[in-house]
Write a protein that holds these residues in place. Structure first.
Motif, short mmCIF file in Angstrom:
data_model
loop_
_atom_site.label_atom_id
_atom_site.label_comp_id
_atom_site.label_asym_id
_atom_site.label_seq_id
_atom_site.Cartn_x
_atom_site.Cartn_y
_atom_site.Cartn_z
N ARG A 176 0.77 -1.28 -0.05
CA ARG A 176 0.06 -0.03 -0.01
C ARG A 176 0.81 1.29 -0.01
NH1 ARG A 176 -3.39 -3.20 3.41
NH2 ARG A 176 -2.43 -2.05 5.22
N ALA A 177 1.77 1.37 0.81
CA ALA A 177 2.90 2.47 0.94
C ALA A 177 3.46 2.53 -0.56
CB ALA A 177 3.88 2.08 1.97
N SER A 178 3.93 1.60 -1.28
CA SER A 178 4.44 1.84 -2.58
C SER A 178 3.43 1.93 -3.56
CB SER A 178 5.45 0.33 -2.82
OG SER A 178 6.22 0.27 -1.52
N GLY A 179 2.26 1.83 -3.26
CA GLY A 179 1.22 1.68 -4.52
C GLY A 179 1.49 3.01 -5.36
N PRO A 180 1.38 4.05 -4.96
CA PRO A 180 1.33 5.29 -5.77
C PRO A 180 2.38 5.35 -6.58
CG PRO A 180 0.87 5.94 -3.23
CD PRO A 180 1.13 4.74 -3.35
N HIS A 181 3.89 4.99 -6.09
CA HIS A 181 4.99 5.07 -7.14
C HIS A 181 4.68 3.90 -8.21
CE1 HIS A 181 8.94 5.02 -8.21
NE2 HIS A 181 9.13 3.46 -8.07
N VAL A 182 4.43 2.81 -7.83
CA VAL A 182 4.31 1.68 -9.02
C VAL A 182 3.09 2.27 -9.75
CG1 VAL A 182 3.64 -0.77 -9.28
CG2 VAL A 182 4.80 -0.22 -7.03
N LEU A 186 4.00 2.30 -13.73
CA LEU A 186 2.97 1.50 -14.66
C LEU A 186 2.38 2.39 -15.76
CD1 LEU A 186 1.68 -1.30 -12.50
CD2 LEU A 186 3.80 -1.19 -14.00
N ALA A 187 1.78 3.47 -15.15
CA ALA A 187 1.25 4.52 -16.06
C ALA A 187 1.98 5.07 -17.38
CB ALA A 187 0.51 5.72 -15.49
N LYS A 196 0.63 -6.01 -16.25
CA LYS A 196 -0.15 -7.50 -16.40
C LYS A 196 0.15 -8.26 -14.84
CE LYS A 196 -1.60 -11.46 -19.26
NZ LYS A 196 -1.21 -11.95 -20.32
N ALA A 197 1.14 -8.34 -14.74
CA ALA A 197 1.43 -9.27 -13.38
C ALA A 197 0.80 -8.65 -12.02
CB ALA A 197 2.88 -9.49 -13.21
N VAL A 198 1.04 -7.40 -12.20
CA VAL A 198 0.50 -6.50 -10.92
C VAL A 198 -1.10 -6.53 -10.81
CG1 VAL A 198 0.26 -4.24 -9.99
CG2 VAL A 198 2.62 -4.89 -10.56
N HIS A 199 -1.71 -6.47 -12.10
CA HIS A 199 -3.16 -6.11 -12.11
C HIS A 199 -3.94 -7.69 -12.10
CE1 HIS A 199 -2.92 -2.14 -12.37
NE2 HIS A 199 -2.14 -2.10 -13.46
N ASP A 200 -3.15 -8.61 -12.79
CA ASP A 200 -3.91 -10.07 -13.09
C ASP A 200 -3.34 -11.19 -12.31
OD1 ASP A 200 -5.25 -8.32 -14.97
OD2 ASP A 200 -4.20 -9.02 -16.62
N ALA A 201 -2.06 -11.07 -11.67
CA ALA A 201 -1.55 -12.29 -11.16
C ALA A 201 -2.22 -12.55 -9.70
CB ALA A 201 -0.05 -11.92 -11.11
#
Length: 230
Positions: A176-182, A186-187, A196-201
């Motif tokens: 959650r803390a790293s979410g905004p950076h990731v 990705l954007a 794809k791995a982040v959203h679907d795995a």
């Protein structure tokens, strides 16, 4: 002469033997990692002078060897499974469980061959499970492959546990803390496979990940064991 071949000196007023020394060293390592283990600290735990310990061990590496052999005694199963695959599964899972109890073991996995009685018994149990299934070179490569996977997966899991303690963040909290950076990275569109791995795995726990990878490794080993000789 190895540490196991060297005779112990006679006892003095403060009872001392390798068993007590190793138990104290393991306790120190369980509390603070391998960096917490030294001849002086072990001696202090036993209320003995440091020089007395050198009658039982010559170097800190010998002490580590004894500690590893002690924990390998926990890994040895009471009964040898009849099926080779089950035998390797049991040994790998018991190694992981031992490393979770004694995290410092992860730092010593995959080093020089273990020559203590428990280490030799563990090697014997591993090789015996595959005896007669293929030529010895194939058996050795199979054992090395399973061992390399297990050691790598265990080290990664222990490293994550240490990171959680160092940062005070659980895996979910760190994500959650790293979410905004990731999300920002990705954007950019530069990492489509990662997106794809982040959203679907499917996110699985460490035990499931270890078990799944181990099954895949053993599937590959099985094909090599059943191949006819070249």
């Amino acid at each position: 002469m190895t540490v196991w071949d060297r005779p112990e000196p006679p006892n003095r007023p403060v009872p001392l033997d390798r068993e007590r020394i190793v138990a104290a060293a393991v306790a120190l390592a369980d509390e603070g990692g391998l960096e917490a283990v030294s001849v002086r600290k072990v001696a202090a735990r036993l209320n003995a002078g440091p020089m007395r310990l050198y009658g039982y061990i010559s170097t800190k590496q010998e002490l580590f060897d004894l500690m590893v052999d002690e924990v390998q005694g926990e890994i040895l199963p009471r009964e040898q499974p009849g099926d080779w695959r089950e035998a390797l599964l049991v040994l790998a899972h018991r190694t992981r469980q031992a490393a979770l109890r004694h995290e410092w073991l992860a730092d010593l996995l995959g080093s020089r061959p273990a020559l203590g009685p428990n280490g030799l018994a563990l090697t014997e149990a591993t090789l015996a499970a595959l005896d007669g299934l293929a030529d010895i070179d194939t058996v050795m490569r199979a054992v090395e492959t399973v061992s390399a996977y297990s050691a790598g997966a265990i080290r990664r899991e222990i490293a994550n546990l240490r990171a959680e303690r160092a940062t005070g963040l659980s895996k979910r909290e760190w994500q959650r803390a790293s979410g905004p950076h990731v999300t920002r990275m990705l954007a950019t569109g530069r990492f489509p496979a990662l997106a794809k791995a982040v959203h679907d795995a499917t996110d699985v726990d460490a035990e499931t990940s270890f078990a799944t990878g181990l099954d895949w490794i053993l599937d590959t080993v099985a094909t090599k064991l059943t191949q006819p000789p070249a």
